[in-house]
Scaffold this motif. Structure first.
Motif, PDB file in Angstrom:
ATOM      1  N   LEU A 186      40.878  49.021  45.333  1.00  0.00           N
ATOM      2  CA  LEU A 186      40.217  47.855  44.756  1.00  0.00           C
ATOM      3  C   LEU A 186      40.870  46.572  45.258  1.00  0.00           C
ATOM      4  CD1 LEU A 186      37.902  47.175  42.856  1.00  0.00           C
ATOM      5  CD2 LEU A 186      39.538  47.046  40.990  1.00  0.00           C
ATOM      6  N   SER A 189      39.468  42.442  43.220  1.00  0.00           N
ATOM      7  CA  SER A 189      39.760  42.674  41.806  1.00  0.00           C
ATOM      8  C   SER A 189      38.792  41.960  40.859  1.00  0.00           C
ATOM      9  CB  SER A 189      41.198  42.238  41.482  1.00  0.00           C
ATOM     10  OG  SER A 189      41.384  40.865  41.786  1.00  0.00           O
ATOM     11  N   ILE A 210      44.436  50.587  42.339  1.00  0.00           N
ATOM     12  CA  ILE A 210      44.642  49.137  42.220  1.00  0.00           C
ATOM     13  C   ILE A 210      46.056  48.841  42.706  1.00  0.00           C
ATOM     14  CG2 ILE A 210      44.687  47.179  40.630  1.00  0.00           C
ATOM     15  CD1 ILE A 210      42.774  48.768  38.826  1.00  0.00           C
ATOM     16  N   LEU A 216      46.260  40.781  38.448  1.00  0.00           N
ATOM     17  CA  LEU A 216      44.973  40.646  37.768  1.00  0.00           C
ATOM     18  C   LEU A 216      44.980  39.480  36.787  1.00  0.00           C
ATOM     19  CD1 LEU A 216      44.196  44.397  36.926  1.00  0.00           C
ATOM     20  CD2 LEU A 216      43.572  43.095  38.979  1.00  0.00           C
ATOM     21  N   GLU A 220      40.214  40.015  34.259  1.00  0.00           N
ATOM     22  CA  GLU A 220      40.254  41.260  35.032  1.00  0.00           C
ATOM     23  C   GLU A 220      41.049  42.341  34.302  1.00  0.00           C
ATOM     24  OE1 GLU A 220      39.933  38.939  39.340  1.00  0.00           O
ATOM     25  OE2 GLU A 220      41.858  39.699  38.620  1.00  0.00           O
ATOM     26  N   LEU A 224      39.823  46.057  33.336  1.00  0.00           N
ATOM     27  CA  LEU A 224      40.575  47.275  33.602  1.00  0.00           C
ATOM     28  C   LEU A 224      40.717  48.108  32.335  1.00  0.00           C
ATOM     29  CD1 LEU A 224      42.274  49.178  35.288  1.00  0.00           C
ATOM     30  CD2 LEU A 224      44.233  47.635  34.985  1.00  0.00           C
ATOM     31  N   CYS A 240      47.238  52.774  39.170  1.00  0.00           N
ATOM     32  CA  CYS A 240      47.637  51.373  39.352  1.00  0.00           C
ATOM     33  C   CYS A 240      49.048  51.317  39.929  1.00  0.00           C
ATOM     34  CB  CYS A 240      47.607  50.628  38.018  1.00  0.00           C
ATOM     35  SG  CYS A 240      45.991  50.597  37.226  1.00  0.00           S
TER      36      CYS A 240
END
Length: 423
Positions: A186, A189, A210, A216, A220, A224, A240
């Protein structure tokens, strides 16, 4: 069109030469190896389009060599096993490991050509080698990392990978990704804020990675969180990565506490390169092999002194920095082998760039105003000191705390007092 290259590995000279003559008459380029050691050398220097591999050899049997290539990420070409003493069990074992087919000696001409043709067509669909977790090395810390990843592979919950930038977080995420399922890094984002459910639909049954969750925005982060609550429904695994101190960011109001608690359920630390220096020689050779296979460069060998220098160098940029240096060495070294002089030349260039960009240098201390009061001068020194160690550790605050011998809570308090933000 370049002729397809076939590597024939057999300890019997008569069989090697007979197969060479037959295949050359069919327009193939043929390389010969009389044992596993020669086959390893050929495979390291190039990716053949097909390997005909004898099972019974004096130095190492073909099944073991097949396993070795598979475990090393080098089984990216079709392999056809050959044996005059073949059994059904041996054939099943070979195909289970990754062999395309099995030929029993004496090999009939039509059977040979039919199998070679089918194997080459199959090879066109195989992916080329790429950097993967098995390339990271065989040290204890990498072995433990692999075991922890295997242990969580069956879990469907989110995973947080913690490690310095360039340490291989994406390799760990790819290790958890199942082949033939969607894979998404990703990079955009903002999609978490605008269309989080579309991401799940797009990657249903696959994995979303991610790279840096600390980057982020608040919106965002909410996206998530929604992704995490709906991921199981779509059978999507969310991995992540972060190189930042998320608890500190929560304290500063920059990161959502509920999101941190959700991500903290399953976490794995990824070691920095300096934590497994003994793997650097193998890593360097693997990187060269991958360059050769992708057609970026011809094969280059390191001498022992060059590999020792690479192992003992500082790598604040971790694997990413090592990869840049290896590419530089392969492309700019003039001799047949990459030598200690070459390594010192390239690493010296990077060190000079680091100094010019404000890195560690002997002139840094003179930047402190020695005419100011002691307290202010001491603060300036401590800022330089902590900034140096944060850069050296690649932003890994656990490593910084260990190197400066401070408890992490005390370290964060000190950095906040000095106005130094972890990178």
């Amino acid at each position: 069109m370049t002729a397809r290259q076939v590597l024939v590995v057999d300890d019997e000279i008569g069989i090697r030469e007979l197969l060479r003559d037959i295949l050359q008459d069919e327009g193939y380029q043929v390389r010969l190896a009389e044992n596993a050691a020669e086959a390893r050398t050929w495979r390291q220097q190039a990716r053949p389009d097909l390997v005909l591999l004898d099972i019974w050899m004096p130095d190492c049997d073909g099944i073991s060599l097949l396993k070795e290539w598979g475990n090393g990420g080098l089984l990216t070409m079709p392999v056809v096993m050959m044996s005059g003493h073949g059994t059904i069990d041996t054939a099943v074992e070979a195909t289970r490991i990754g062999a395309f087919d099995f030929l029993e000696k004496p090999i009939a001409l039509q059977k040979l050509l039919k199998t070679v043709n089918a194997a080459l067509k199959h090879g066109e669909q195989l992916p080329r080698s790429d950097m993967c977790l098995v390339n990271l090395g065989k040290s204890a810390v990498i072995s433990e990392l692999r075991q922890r990843l295997e242990q969580v592979a069956s879990l469907t919950s989110a995973l947080l990978l913690i490690g310095a930038k360039g340490s291989g977080l994406e390799l760990c995420a790819r290790f958890l990704h199942q082949s033939d399922t969607p894979w998404l890094v990703l990079s955009e984002s903002e999609r978490l804020a605008s269309a989080p459910l579309e991401l799940l639909e797009q990657t249903a049954g696959g994995l979303i990675f991610i790279p840096e969750v600390a980057d982020l925005s608040k919106t965002e982060q909410k996206g998530l969180m929604l992704l995490l609550t709906k991921a199981e429904k779509y059978e999507v695994r969310i991995v992540c990565g972060t190189s930042c101190a998320l608890p500190q960011m929560v304290g500063e109001g920059a990161f959502d506490n509920n999101l941190l608690q959700t991500l903290s359920i399953t976490t794995i630390s990824v070691p920095a390169l300096e934590d497994h220096r003994e793997d650097i020689p193998d890593l360097a050779n693997s990187m060269v092999t991958l360059m050769v296979e992708s057609g970026e460069a011809a094969y280059r060998e390191f001498d022992i002194a060059a590999l020792n220098a690479l192992r003992n160098a500082d790598w604040p940029g971790n694997l990413a920095q090592l990869d840049s240096v290896i590419r530089n060495l392969v492309q700019t070294s003039l001799g047949e082998k990459i030598t200690l002089i070459d390594v010192n030349r390239v690493i010296g260039q990077f060190a000079q760039m680091h100094q010019e960009q404000g890195g560690n240098s002997s002139s840094s201390a003179t930047a402190i105003d020695l005419e100011q009061p002691l307290r202010e001068a001491r603060d300036d020194f401590e800022r330089l000191y902590f900034e140096y160690h944060i850069t050296k550790a690649g932003g890994n605050m656990s490593k910084v705390a260990e190197n400066v011998q401070l408890e992490r809570t005390h370290l964060y308090r000190k950095l906040k007092q000095l106005g130094v933000k972890p990178k």
